[in-house]
Design a protein around this motif. Structure first.
Motif, short mmCIF file in Angstrom:
data_model
loop_
_atom_site.label_atom_id
_atom_site.label_comp_id
_atom_site.label_asym_id
_atom_site.label_seq_id
_atom_site.Cartn_x
_atom_site.Cartn_y
_atom_site.Cartn_z
N ARG A 22 0.84 -1.21 0.00
CA ARG A 22 0.00 0.00 0.00
C ARG A 22 0.86 1.25 0.00
O ARG A 22 0.56 2.24 -0.69
CB ARG A 22 -0.93 -0.01 1.20
N TRP A 24 3.95 1.49 -1.19
CA TRP A 24 4.57 1.60 -2.51
C TRP A 24 3.59 2.22 -3.50
O TRP A 24 3.97 3.05 -4.32
CB TRP A 24 5.03 0.24 -3.01
N ASP A 25 2.33 1.83 -3.41
CA ASP A 25 1.31 2.41 -4.29
C ASP A 25 1.16 3.90 -4.01
O ASP A 25 1.17 4.72 -4.93
CB ASP A 25 -0.02 1.68 -4.07
N LYS A 26 1.08 4.26 -2.74
CA LYS A 26 0.92 5.66 -2.34
C LYS A 26 2.10 6.52 -2.80
O LYS A 26 1.94 7.65 -3.22
CB LYS A 26 0.78 5.72 -0.82
N HIS A 31 2.27 0.48 -8.58
CA HIS A 31 0.82 0.56 -8.58
C HIS A 31 0.25 -0.80 -8.94
O HIS A 31 0.84 -1.54 -9.73
CB HIS A 31 0.33 1.59 -9.61
N PRO A 32 -0.91 -1.15 -8.38
CA PRO A 32 -1.54 -2.41 -8.76
C PRO A 32 -1.89 -2.40 -10.25
O PRO A 32 -2.11 -1.33 -10.82
CB PRO A 32 -2.81 -2.47 -7.91
N THR A 35 -7.56 -2.15 -9.97
CA THR A 35 -8.30 -2.13 -8.71
C THR A 35 -9.75 -2.43 -9.05
O THR A 35 -10.32 -1.80 -9.93
CB THR A 35 -8.18 -0.75 -8.02
N ARG A 41 -7.01 -4.40 -4.59
CA ARG A 41 -5.89 -4.25 -5.51
C ARG A 41 -5.48 -5.61 -6.05
O ARG A 41 -5.41 -6.58 -5.30
CB ARG A 41 -4.70 -3.63 -4.77
N TYR A 43 -2.46 -7.51 -8.61
CA TYR A 43 -1.16 -7.39 -9.25
C TYR A 43 -1.00 -8.52 -10.26
O TYR A 43 -1.45 -9.63 -10.04
CB TYR A 43 -0.05 -7.46 -8.20
#
Length: 60
Positions: A22, A24-26, A31-32, A35, A41, A43
């Protein structure tokens, strides 16, 4: 056809926490792939291969 992993499965394979993914996404590091409408999420298998090759650099 590509295989997709939930955030939980993806984190277990990599040996990291769900919260790390989460974060890393932020931070824009990973990014996944997509979604779902309920916010889950997912991958891709290709992302798994990429992360396994560069994982030490993502932690920075």
């Amino acid at each position: 056809m590509s295989k997709y992993y939930s955030i939980n499965k993806f984190s277990k394979i990599l040996g990291i926490s769900v919260q790390t993914l989460r974060n890393w996404d932020k931070k824009g590091k990973l990014h996944p792939h997509h979604t779902s409408s309920n916010g889950y999420r997912y991958y891709s298998h290709e992302q798994l291969n990429q992360v396994m090759n560069v994982k030490p650099n993502l932690d920075r």
